[in-house]
Scaffold this motif. Sequence first.
Motif, PDB file in Angstrom:
ATOM      1  N   UNK A  62       1.071  -1.013   0.007  1.00 33.57           N
ATOM      2  CA  UNK A  62       0.191   0.037  -0.172  1.00 33.57           C
ATOM      3  C   UNK A  62       0.600   1.387  -0.205  1.00 33.57           C
ATOM      4  N   UNK A  63       1.100   1.695  -1.029  1.00 30.71           N
ATOM      5  CA  UNK A  63       1.300   2.785  -1.571  1.00 30.71           C
ATOM      6  C   UNK A  63       0.974   4.524  -0.655  1.00 30.71           C
ATOM      7  N   UNK A  64       1.684   5.093   0.092  1.00 32.60           N
ATOM      8  CA  UNK A  64       1.192   6.167   0.348  1.00 32.60           C
ATOM      9  C   UNK A  64       1.939   7.227   0.523  1.00 32.60           C
ATOM     10  N   UNK A  65       1.707   8.436  -0.347  1.00 34.45           N
ATOM     11  CA  UNK A  65       2.094  10.064  -0.522  1.00 34.45           C
ATOM     12  C   UNK A  65       2.522  10.979  -0.230  1.00 34.45           C
ATOM     13  N   UNK A  76      -1.773   6.243  -3.094  1.00 32.62           N
ATOM     14  CA  UNK A  76      -2.075   6.353  -4.919  1.00 32.62           C
ATOM     15  C   UNK A  76      -1.723   4.608  -4.881  1.00 32.62           C
ATOM     16  N   UNK A  77      -1.298   4.163  -4.281  1.00 30.53           N
ATOM     17  CA  UNK A  77      -1.309   2.412  -5.098  1.00 30.53           C
ATOM     18  C   UNK A  77      -1.999   1.801  -4.377  1.00 30.53           C
ATOM     19  N   UNK A  78      -2.624   0.190  -4.195  1.00 26.02           N
ATOM     20  CA  UNK A  78      -2.795  -0.627  -3.375  1.00 26.02           C
ATOM     21  C   UNK A  78      -2.743  -2.178  -4.758  1.00 26.02           C
ATOM     22  N   UNK A  79      -1.025  -2.405  -4.788  1.00 23.40           N
ATOM     23  CA  UNK A  79      -0.802  -3.276  -5.583  1.00 23.40           C
ATOM     24  C   UNK A  79      -0.706  -4.478  -4.913  1.00 23.40           C
ATOM     25  N   UNK A  80      -1.034  -5.446  -5.802  1.00 19.38           N
ATOM     26  CA  UNK A  80      -0.666  -6.480  -5.563  1.00 19.38           C
ATOM     27  C   UNK A  80       0.810  -8.175  -5.802  1.00 19.38           C
ATOM     28  N   UNK A  81       1.077  -8.175  -5.162  1.00 20.94           N
ATOM     29  CA  UNK A  81       2.794  -9.455  -5.798  1.00 20.94           C
ATOM     30  C   UNK A  81       2.148 -10.215  -6.020  1.00 20.94           C
ATOM     31  N   UNK A  82       2.521 -10.668  -7.211  1.00 21.97           N
ATOM     32  CA  UNK A  82       1.468 -12.132  -7.530  1.00 21.97           C
ATOM     33  C   UNK A  82       2.744 -12.851  -7.774  1.00 21.97           C
ATOM     34  N   UNK A  83       3.653 -12.941  -7.964  1.00 24.29           N
ATOM     35  CA  UNK A  83       4.605 -13.923  -8.147  1.00 24.29           C
ATOM     36  C   UNK A  83       6.020 -14.139  -8.673  1.00 24.29           C
ATOM     37  N   UNK A  84       6.994 -15.019  -9.277  1.00 22.65           N
ATOM     38  CA  UNK A  84       8.225 -14.166  -9.542  1.00 22.65           C
ATOM     39  C   UNK A  84       8.059 -14.831 -11.013  1.00 22.65           C
ATOM     40  N   UNK A  85       8.176 -13.667 -12.069  1.00 23.90           N
ATOM     41  CA  UNK A  85       8.424 -14.109 -13.501  1.00 23.90           C
ATOM     42  C   UNK A  85      10.259 -14.555 -14.045  1.00 23.90           C
ATOM     43  N   UNK A  86      10.889 -15.249 -13.899  1.00 20.33           N
ATOM     44  CA  UNK A  86      12.279 -15.465 -14.450  1.00 20.33           C
ATOM     45  C   UNK A  86      12.738 -14.534 -13.374  1.00 20.33           C
TER      46      UNK A  86
END
Length: 575
Positions: free
Chosen positions: A494-497, A507-517
């Motif tokens: 959760x990004x707060x600015x 400003x962002x609510x972002x999910x980490x969905x895993x690794x790619x490479x």
Amino acid sequence: MLSVSVTTPRGAETIVECTIDSCTIGKSDENLIILQGWSIAKRHAAIHRRADGVHVENLDPKGATEVEGRPVSLYGPLKPGERIHICGYQLQVLDLEAASPPPPAPVYAAPVDAAPAAAEPVATAPVEAAVAVATASESEVAVPVDVARQQVWIGLLKRTHTELIKQMDLRRIDVASQSEDELRRNTGVMLEEIVRHDKTIPADFDRALLVKQVQDEVVGLGPLEDLLADDAVTEIMVNRFDEIFIERRGRLMKSGITFTSDQAVISAIERIVTPLGRRIDESSPMVDARLKDGSRVNAVIPPLALKGANITIRKFAKSKLHGEDLIKFGSMTATMLAFLRTIVEQKSNIIISGGTGSGKTTLLNVLSNYIPDDERIVTVEDAAELKLSQPNLVGLESRPANAEGKGAVPIRDLVKNCLRMRPDRIVVGECRGGEALDMLTAMNTGHDGSLTTAHANTPRDCLARVEVMVMMAGLDLPIRAIREQISSAVRFIVQQNRFSCGSRKVTHVTEITGMEGDMIQLQDIFLYKQEGFGADGKVKGRHIATGAVPDFYQDLAARGLDVDLSIFQGSEGRR
């Protein structure tokens, strides 16, 4: 008027302005120029401006006062460039011209009902470099204040303070056995008695204000008490005793309030840190602490602080903030709050990211209170700031080293220890070092739903920051292994600015969905779209849903939980 340059034995230089044509030098607080050292007398020397120029007088028969290396008892007039030497200090009068008419009185912020300025000069009053005046606010205007009147007021403050100490000594009052409320009440009674019998106080001076300011200096934090009581002030920055800035409603401005001396600032710092078992002195010149209401305090004193002792106070709201307050402030929408509440209740691991002063700890406080009451929580902080209301709660606070350099307990040791305390959730006030590795380990080993904060400007920057902090743990881990730990441990960022107008927004609510490479994959769920600034200078914009449905919600739906997936269907948010 005299302007004197003072250079310490260490080479630090300050300019002292004397508003009358005479000033004394020594180690006592009664002097305008205060020097430190065992060989310096309480009143060591004096500088006088006379009709023919500036003269130097040695006041202590046992002390040495020199001009260009020659001992003097009375010397003058000084010539341009001549320096006065006192026990390693060098003093130089910068304005050696003959006495001239005093400059116009400066303008200070004072209440509209302040007494009119007195015109008569009072040369016998004790003099200080600055005077505490009331804070400027919407109900105040700028009015001229006579410099001589300020000097009289400072003299009254110092004399009343000294008389209070004498009375407490005569009555053998045991200060240590009294609570703060008792001490404030007793000193208030004694001060009123002292002021009532003092016939030298001018009739137009506010005696109640005199009692309050001396009482604040003795029991409280001096002139900072008024700023701490002002709900509109969110941050207080003391750069030096006569230079205080404040943040009021998101705007930075200089305050009209000042301390009387650098020693008064140090006394206020000691009054803050001593009850917490912390210390500040030349061997440990920096300290982090907190006030009783949870406000965060940082203080630095010389020799590290070049301009003099300084204090930074980040105030916390007197009333506990809730999620609805953040909606009212425009930090997020009701939909976003409902989503954040759900992921906290359903045990997602969350990092709150943001810059300094962006409101990370405030948001952490709000989200932590959504943890169910039937779970055991252990909080770990550098300086205790979190205010949680759950019944099964344990709070841990780090400890600095003692005077011998021993006994320090860093956050990392506390995070390791709390794993043995059977926590359901671990809440770390801020990860800023190797404790990030221990926090990730906890998140990966059965402590789902843990929360922490980190300094970063974007969610992607937050991941890089966490990688660096893990490396600070001292283990030689490959970068891919670190990233795999992060992607499996942390579910949401959760990004707060904080914007230039002072507004704070998620400003962002972002999910980490895993690794790619070798890359950690991110998916934005909610964003803040900035649309410029309004006529009032405030940032304009709206929160939107990106249309992406978080994998976490799909997992909840697969488990049969009733979740509303419609909130992610490209919502336009609210302005």
